[in-house]
Design a protein around this motif. Structure first.
Motif, short mmCIF file in Angstrom:
data_model
loop_
_atom_site.label_atom_id
_atom_site.label_comp_id
_atom_site.label_asym_id
_atom_site.label_seq_id
_atom_site.Cartn_x
_atom_site.Cartn_y
_atom_site.Cartn_z
N ALA A 285 0.86 -1.19 0.00
CA ALA A 285 0.00 0.00 0.00
C ALA A 285 0.90 1.24 0.00
CB ALA A 285 -0.92 -0.01 1.21
N TYR A 286 1.26 1.70 -1.17
CA TYR A 286 2.22 2.79 -1.29
C TYR A 286 1.54 4.11 -1.64
CZ TYR A 286 1.71 1.50 -6.23
OH TYR A 286 1.20 1.19 -7.46
N GLU A 287 2.31 5.19 -1.52
CA GLU A 287 1.87 6.54 -1.90
C GLU A 287 0.53 6.93 -1.26
OE1 GLU A 287 1.95 6.47 -6.17
OE2 GLU A 287 4.13 6.70 -6.25
N GLY A 288 0.46 6.70 0.04
CA GLY A 288 -0.71 7.13 0.79
C GLY A 288 -1.89 6.18 0.76
N ARG A 289 -1.77 5.07 0.07
CA ARG A 289 -2.90 4.14 -0.04
C ARG A 289 -3.26 3.49 1.29
NH1 ARG A 289 -0.63 4.22 -5.20
NH2 ARG A 289 -2.17 4.14 -6.90
N LEU A 290 -2.34 3.52 2.24
CA LEU A 290 -2.65 2.98 3.57
C LEU A 290 -3.87 3.67 4.17
CD1 LEU A 290 -1.97 1.29 6.09
CD2 LEU A 290 -0.40 3.11 6.79
N ARG A 291 -4.06 4.96 3.88
CA ARG A 291 -5.18 5.69 4.46
C ARG A 291 -6.53 5.10 4.07
NH1 ARG A 291 -1.70 10.03 3.17
NH2 ARG A 291 -2.80 10.41 1.20
N ARG A 292 -6.58 4.40 2.93
CA ARG A 292 -7.85 3.77 2.51
C ARG A 292 -8.30 2.71 3.50
NH1 ARG A 292 -7.74 3.05 -4.04
NH2 ARG A 292 -6.48 4.88 -4.56
N HIS A 293 -7.33 2.10 4.21
CA HIS A 293 -7.65 1.05 5.16
C HIS A 293 -8.09 1.60 6.51
CE1 HIS A 293 -5.94 -2.38 2.77
NE2 HIS A 293 -5.30 -1.38 2.20
N PHE A 294 -8.00 2.91 6.70
CA PHE A 294 -8.40 3.56 7.95
C PHE A 294 -9.31 4.75 7.62
CE2 PHE A 294 -4.53 1.31 8.93
CZ PHE A 294 -4.77 0.78 10.20
N PRO A 295 -10.48 4.49 7.06
CA PRO A 295 -11.37 5.58 6.60
C PRO A 295 -11.92 6.43 7.74
CG PRO A 295 -12.51 3.48 6.48
CD PRO A 295 -11.08 3.17 6.78
N ASP A 296 -11.95 5.90 8.96
CA ASP A 296 -12.54 6.62 10.09
C ASP A 296 -11.50 7.35 10.93
OD1 ASP A 296 -15.06 5.67 9.36
OD2 ASP A 296 -14.74 3.80 10.48
N GLY A 297 -10.28 7.37 10.47
CA GLY A 297 -9.22 8.05 11.21
C GLY A 297 -7.88 7.75 10.58
N GLY A 298 -6.87 8.49 10.96
CA GLY A 298 -5.55 8.31 10.36
C GLY A 298 -4.91 7.00 10.78
N PRO A 299 -4.02 6.45 9.94
CA PRO A 299 -3.28 5.23 10.28
C PRO A 299 -2.45 5.43 11.54
CG PRO A 299 -3.04 5.78 7.96
CD PRO A 299 -3.67 6.96 8.61
N PRO A 300 -2.28 4.40 12.36
CA PRO A 300 -1.55 4.54 13.62
C PRO A 300 -0.03 4.45 13.46
CG PRO A 300 -2.40 2.32 13.45
CD PRO A 300 -2.88 3.07 12.23
N ILE A 301 0.50 4.76 12.30
CA ILE A 301 1.94 4.83 12.09
C ILE A 301 2.25 6.15 11.40
CG2 ILE A 301 2.26 2.33 12.01
CD1 ILE A 301 2.41 2.49 8.98
N GLU A 302 3.45 6.65 11.59
CA GLU A 302 3.78 8.00 11.12
C GLU A 302 3.85 8.10 9.60
OE1 GLU A 302 7.22 9.62 12.93
OE2 GLU A 302 6.41 9.51 14.97
N SER A 303 4.50 7.13 8.96
CA SER A 303 4.72 7.26 7.52
C SER A 303 4.82 5.90 6.86
CB SER A 303 6.02 8.04 7.25
OG SER A 303 6.34 8.04 5.88
N ASP A 304 4.30 5.82 5.63
CA ASP A 304 4.45 4.58 4.88
C ASP A 304 5.80 4.51 4.18
OD1 ASP A 304 4.12 6.40 2.85
OD2 ASP A 304 2.23 5.57 2.14
N LEU A 305 6.63 5.55 4.36
CA LEU A 305 7.95 5.57 3.72
C LEU A 305 9.02 4.95 4.60
CD1 LEU A 305 7.87 9.17 2.21
CD2 LEU A 305 7.27 7.00 1.10
N ASP A 306 8.63 4.57 5.83
CA ASP A 306 9.61 3.99 6.75
C ASP A 306 9.77 2.48 6.56
OD1 ASP A 306 9.96 6.48 7.91
OD2 ASP A 306 8.37 6.15 9.39
N LEU A 307 8.97 1.92 5.69
CA LEU A 307 8.98 0.47 5.49
C LEU A 307 9.19 0.13 4.02
CD1 LEU A 307 5.86 -0.28 7.71
CD2 LEU A 307 8.23 -0.92 8.27
N PRO A 308 9.81 -1.02 3.73
CA PRO A 308 9.98 -1.42 2.33
C PRO A 308 8.66 -1.87 1.71
CG PRO A 308 10.78 -3.15 3.78
CD PRO A 308 10.44 -1.98 4.67
N LEU A 309 8.62 -1.86 0.42
CA LEU A 309 7.44 -2.29 -0.35
C LEU A 309 7.72 -3.67 -0.93
CD1 LEU A 309 4.69 -1.59 -1.75
CD2 LEU A 309 6.06 -0.69 -3.64
N LEU A 310 6.98 -4.69 -0.49
CA LEU A 310 7.27 -6.06 -0.88
C LEU A 310 6.31 -6.62 -1.92
CD1 LEU A 310 8.16 -7.48 2.65
CD2 LEU A 310 9.70 -6.52 0.93
N SER A 311 5.26 -5.90 -2.24
CA SER A 311 4.32 -6.30 -3.31
C SER A 311 3.76 -7.71 -3.09
CB SER A 311 5.00 -6.20 -4.68
OG SER A 311 5.34 -4.87 -4.98
#
Length: 421
Positions: free
Chosen positions: A243-269
């Motif tokens: 879930a890259y480029e902000g797509r993580l927010r789609r999984h938390f529609p009722d509030g922000g994701p509980p992690i600071e940034s999706d750029l701190d983790l690798p993308l494994l597809s």
């Protein structure tokens, strides 16, 4: 002439097929790799609908709740009573993502049983950790006493396996894990839908990993998912899965994701696609039917063979705590390799799990990537009890579509071979 259990002479027509007699069954034993799967026209139509939509990637222009993956994950949350579910590319990746997302330090030891599919230690390796293999008992469940003996501070988690659909003793194992201060992950890949004391397997630990490969309770050929109540683990696993480029927010529609940034983790597809999710969501409607077929067939076969002294049928840790997709027994005072061969000649697919003639990746001594030697005897010596039990074990697949006639032929074949062993 050999005698059967009741002491009467075995008749000539009972001569084993392996010795030139007539087999009990002449048609192929139903298994997933022969196309014997529980798929209905409605399921096929769902997959075709997804294909015709031309929207195959799970992160398209639609909100999460309108995608096939999003709807499937919502169904999984309702079914398991879990806060979060994440559809991914396989059961192996689901387990690896859970370990990585939980923040288990790379290089850590993770305990797992010596009887499991090779995907279990592979998932640990994929997560950058090292498997610590533990003995199993005579019923092929992880031996907690052996885990205590082998315990070291380097062990940072326990990966419990509900192998071949049989529940592990989760009360004892989670209690021990709490005592040691480490999390439990559940490899529920072979046990989708099975329960222990009314609670679904995969929901006892920090996270549970499941597969939707062709012989599982839900079948999309390949695929898997994880379930968890831990929102941070879920968020991190979602990013890792792709879930890259902000797509993580789609999984938390009722509030922000509980992690600071999706750029701190690798993308494994490791994402699931929309076609598989559509197929699986449709299959969810008939999952209770399939689970009942598994359970009823297993119960019928096990009850009919429970009086045989020649075999010891694998016992569950609690009443009904199994899926029923495989029938396993140990051959007592006999040659399990020969027993399995004789069953195959009777028309029943069977394998001796610990056979020297089979490169079966459900036995730990064939996981050569874990060991610095190819000496099988020295590897087997690491887990002598597990080696002994697997050498005795015969495994027979039980497809959910088996008929009563199929089950009766299996029963007759086992009795026939047991009487002549």
């Amino acid at each position: 002439m050999n005698s059967n259990k009741e002491g009467t002479a075995a008749p000539e027509h009972a001569r084993l097929a392996i010795n030139g007699g007539d087999p009990v069954r002449r048609t192929p034993w139903p298994t997933y790799d022969k196309g014997a799967v529980f798929v209905h026209p409605e399921d096929e139509e769902a997959a075709v609908r997804a294909i015709r939509s031309h929207l195959y990637f799970r992160y398209d222009h639609r909100p999460q709740e309108d995608t096939e993956c999003g709807k499937f994950e919502a169904e999984l949350c309702r079914y398991f009573g879990s806060k979060h579910a994440l559809a991914v590319s396989s059961g192996t990746t689901a387990l690896a993502l859970a370990i990585m997302a939980a923040g288990i330090p790379p290089g850590s030891l993770i305990a797992c049983p010596g009887f499991t599919f090779v995907a279990t230690p592979s998932a640990i390796v994929l997560a950058g950790c090292k498997p610590l293999l533990v003995e199993v008992d005579e019923n092929l469940h992880l031996d907690l006493d052996d885990l205590r003996r082998r315990w070291t501070g380097e062990i940072k988690a326990i990966l419990v396996v509900h192998m071949r659909g049989f529940a592990a003793d989760m009360e004892a194992l989670t209690g021990f894990a709490a005592e040691m201060g480490v999390p439990v992950f559940e490899d529920a890949v072979p046990a989708l839908g099975a329960e222990l004391k009314g609670r679904k397997l995969g929901t006892f630990g920090l996270a549970g990993g499941f597969s939707t490969q062709s012989d599982k309770s839900l079948n999309s050929g390949e695929g898997g998912f994880l379930v968890t109540d831990d929102s941070v683990l879920y968020a991190r696993a979602t990013v890792l899965s792709g879930a890259y480029e902000g797509r993580l927010r789609r999984h938390f529609p009722d509030g922000g994701p509980p992690i600071e940034s999706d750029l701190d983790l690798p993308l494994l597809s490791f994402r699931m696609d929309e076609i598989r999710a559509a197929l699986l969501r449709a299959e969810m409607e008939r999952l209770p039917i399939r689970l009942k077929c598994f359970h009823d067939n297993y119960t019928y076969v096990a009850a009919a063979l429970s009086d045989l002294d020649a075999i010891a049928i694998r016992q569950p840790v609690g009443p009904g705590a199994f899926l029923g997709e495989a029938f396993i027994f140990r051959v007592l005072d006999g040659d399990a390799t020969w027993f399995a061969k004789a069953l195959c000649r009777e028309g029943i697919d069977a394998r001796n799990l610990g056979s020297d003639e089979d490169t079966n990746v459900r036995v730990f001594w064939n996981w050569r990537f874990l060991f610095g030697t190819k000496d099988v005897a020295s590897i087997q010596a690491l887990l002598p009890a597990t080696t002994r039990y697997l050498r005795q074990a015969v495994d027979i697949p039980l497809a959910s579509i088996l008929s009563t006639e199929d089950c009766d032929e299996l029963i007759r074949a086992v009795r026939k071979v047991a009487a002549r062993r």
